[in-house]
Design a protein around this motif. Structure first.
Motif, mmCIF file in Angstrom:
data_model
loop_
_atom_site.group_PDB
_atom_site.id
_atom_site.type_symbol
_atom_site.label_atom_id
_atom_site.label_comp_id
_atom_site.label_asym_id
_atom_site.label_seq_id
_atom_site.Cartn_x
_atom_site.Cartn_y
_atom_site.Cartn_z
ATOM 1 N N UNK A 106 -15.636 15.928 -16.454
ATOM 2 C CA UNK A 106 -14.737 16.002 -15.289
ATOM 3 C C UNK A 106 -14.446 14.597 -14.761
ATOM 4 N N UNK A 107 -15.432 13.704 -14.831
ATOM 5 C CA UNK A 107 -15.226 12.312 -14.441
ATOM 6 C C UNK A 107 -14.133 11.665 -15.295
ATOM 7 N N UNK A 108 -14.090 12.011 -16.587
ATOM 8 C CA UNK A 108 -13.034 11.477 -17.470
ATOM 9 C C UNK A 108 -11.649 11.854 -16.958
ATOM 10 N N UNK A 109 -11.498 13.096 -16.515
ATOM 11 C CA UNK A 109 -10.206 13.546 -15.991
ATOM 12 C C UNK A 109 -9.868 12.792 -14.709
ATOM 13 N N UNK A 110 -10.844 12.634 -13.841
ATOM 14 C CA UNK A 110 -10.626 11.909 -12.579
ATOM 15 C C UNK A 110 -10.218 10.460 -12.874
ATOM 16 N N UNK A 111 -10.886 9.830 -13.838
ATOM 17 C CA UNK A 111 -10.527 8.461 -14.206
ATOM 18 C C UNK A 111 -9.102 8.389 -14.736
ATOM 19 N N UNK A 112 -8.716 9.351 -15.588
ATOM 20 C CA UNK A 112 -7.352 9.353 -16.130
ATOM 21 C C UNK A 112 -6.324 9.516 -15.010
ATOM 22 N N UNK A 113 -6.555 10.448 -14.105
ATOM 23 C CA UNK A 113 -5.616 10.674 -13.002
ATOM 24 C C UNK A 113 -5.549 9.452 -12.099
ATOM 25 N N UNK A 114 -6.691 8.812 -11.864
ATOM 26 C CA UNK A 114 -6.692 7.622 -11.005
ATOM 27 C C UNK A 114 -5.895 6.481 -11.628
ATOM 28 N N UNK A 115 -5.819 6.460 -12.956
ATOM 29 C CA UNK A 115 -4.996 5.461 -13.645
ATOM 30 C C UNK A 115 -3.543 5.570 -13.197
ATOM 31 N N UNK A 139 -7.507 0.256 -16.595
ATOM 32 C CA UNK A 139 -8.973 0.166 -16.644
ATOM 33 C C UNK A 139 -9.640 1.535 -16.507
ATOM 34 N N UNK A 140 -9.273 2.369 -15.521
ATOM 35 C CA UNK A 140 -9.913 3.693 -15.455
ATOM 36 C C UNK A 140 -9.661 4.539 -16.710
ATOM 37 N N UNK A 141 -8.482 4.423 -17.297
ATOM 38 C CA UNK A 141 -8.174 5.160 -18.519
ATOM 39 C C UNK A 141 -9.088 4.698 -19.658
ATOM 40 N N UNK A 142 -9.287 3.395 -19.760
ATOM 41 C CA UNK A 142 -10.193 2.860 -20.773
ATOM 42 C C UNK A 142 -11.616 3.354 -20.525
ATOM 43 N N UNK A 143 -12.021 3.375 -19.263
ATOM 44 C CA UNK A 143 -13.352 3.875 -18.930
ATOM 45 C C UNK A 143 -13.495 5.350 -19.288
ATOM 46 N N UNK A 144 -12.418 6.123 -19.155
ATOM 47 C CA UNK A 144 -12.484 7.540 -19.530
ATOM 48 C C UNK A 144 -12.731 7.676 -21.032
ATOM 49 N N UNK A 145 -12.151 6.773 -21.840
ATOM 50 C CA UNK A 145 -12.432 6.776 -23.278
ATOM 51 C C UNK A 145 -13.923 6.557 -23.516
ATOM 52 N N UNK A 146 -14.495 5.601 -22.809
ATOM 53 C CA UNK A 146 -15.900 5.247 -23.012
ATOM 54 C C UNK A 146 -16.842 6.342 -22.528
ATOM 55 N N UNK A 147 -16.538 6.952 -21.390
ATOM 56 C CA UNK A 147 -17.373 8.042 -20.879
ATOM 57 C C UNK A 147 -17.297 9.248 -21.816
#
Length: 143
Positions: free
Chosen positions: A102-111, A118-126
């Motif tokens: 769910x954090x991955x989705x939140x990071x993508x939306x925050x992008x 950066x948040x999108x890249x972090x979603x890849x890593x998470x």
């Protein structure tokens, strides 16, 4: 003559406009998934492997090319992957990893909100962490 026509058609369809950060994180993600699949042998859920690899290849292609069809195909693959991952994590009571998904989705939306990759890249890593856990759930042995 024919080759130049094909190239013109390809250039009309696929405009190379690489997002280098997201492209590199997608390639890195593929590489780490391949290492995990080497470490965790004999993954019994072949649908999981299909979902992971189709999502990874969709992500790599999407971040290399700019094209509406590729973008929406990638989004469809990501949605399928999300629901499949969510289902497996939910039925196995993997609450920590469900939270990470769910954090991955939140990071993508925050992008989209803060206009940063950066948040999108972090979603890849998470998502790598989530997928390694899913792979380990369906592995019959560790080398």
């Amino acid at each position: 003559m024919i080759k130049s026509i094909i190239l013109i058609k390809i250039n009309e369809l696929y405009i190379i406009n690489m997002n280098i950060i997201l492209f590199k994180s997608s390639v890195l993600s593929l590489y780490i998934h391949m290492i995990a699949l080497t470490y965790y042998e004999n993954v019994t859920d072949k649908y999981l492997l299909f979902v992971i690899y189709s999502g990874l290849f969709g992500s790599i292609v999407n971040h290399y090319f700019t094209n509406e069809y590729i973008k929406y195909t990638d989004r469809i693959l990501m949605n399928i992957g999300f629901y499949y991952d969510f289902y497996i994590l939910f039925i196995n009571s993997e609450l920590l990893h469900l939270g990470l998904l769910i954090t991955c989705v939140i990071l993508y939306v925050s992008t989209k909100i803060i206009k940063s990759t950066i948040p999108h890249m972090l979603s890849h890593l998470v998502l790598i962490v989530v997928h390694i856990r899913l792979i380990s759930l369906f592995s019959t042995n560790i080398i």
